[in-house]
Design a protein around this motif. Sequence first.
Motif, PDB file in Angstrom:
ATOM      1  N   THR A   2      37.927  54.931  39.872  1.00  0.00           N
ATOM      2  CA  THR A   2      37.891  53.663  39.151  1.00  0.00           C
ATOM      3  C   THR A   2      38.011  52.515  40.127  1.00  0.00           C
ATOM      4  O   THR A   2      38.853  52.525  41.007  1.00  0.00           O
ATOM      5  CB  THR A   2      39.044  53.596  38.135  1.00  0.00           C
ATOM      6  N   ARG A   3      37.135  51.535  39.979  1.00  0.00           N
ATOM      7  CA  ARG A   3      37.223  50.311  40.759  1.00  0.00           C
ATOM      8  C   ARG A   3      37.740  49.209  39.850  1.00  0.00           C
ATOM      9  O   ARG A   3      37.676  49.326  38.631  1.00  0.00           O
ATOM     10  CB  ARG A   3      35.848  49.924  41.310  1.00  0.00           C
ATOM     11  N   ALA A  64      39.186  47.000  34.864  1.00  0.00           N
ATOM     12  CA  ALA A  64      38.816  48.310  35.417  1.00  0.00           C
ATOM     13  C   ALA A  64      37.339  48.548  35.108  1.00  0.00           C
ATOM     14  O   ALA A  64      36.905  48.380  33.967  1.00  0.00           O
ATOM     15  CB  ALA A  64      39.665  49.405  34.787  1.00  0.00           C
ATOM     16  N   ARG A  67      34.561  54.816  35.973  1.00  0.00           N
ATOM     17  CA  ARG A  67      35.485  55.823  35.459  1.00  0.00           C
ATOM     18  C   ARG A  67      36.073  56.620  36.593  1.00  0.00           C
ATOM     19  O   ARG A  67      35.412  56.876  37.590  1.00  0.00           O
ATOM     20  CB  ARG A  67      34.757  56.788  34.536  1.00  0.00           C
ATOM     21  N   ARG A  68      37.269  57.028  36.398  1.00  0.00           N
ATOM     22  CA  ARG A  68      37.911  57.922  37.358  1.00  0.00           C
ATOM     23  C   ARG A  68      37.396  59.320  37.074  1.00  0.00           C
ATOM     24  O   ARG A  68      37.435  59.797  35.949  1.00  0.00           O
ATOM     25  CB  ARG A  68      39.418  57.863  37.207  1.00  0.00           C
TER      26      ARG A  68
END
Length: 76
Positions: A2-3, A64, A67-68
């Motif tokens: 996630t960025r 955010a 997605r992680r």
Amino acid sequence: MTRFLVVLTDVRPVERETRDERNAPERRRQVVGASSREAADRIAGAFMALGMVRAGRQRVKVIAVGRRRSEPPASE
């Protein structure tokens, strides 16, 4: 992974009863990318020290994006 984006925007007067950021977003002043939440929070803290933010004329948003990726399950 996630960025995060840290966005500094101008505060605009409420024109309707609710804000609709999708159809009428606030004007962006600065956008900075961060690779971790901790880094994004540090950048946001620096923006929050600005006089225009403290005076209520600008606001800081941490968003955010992406997605992680979940880790594959451990093999048994």
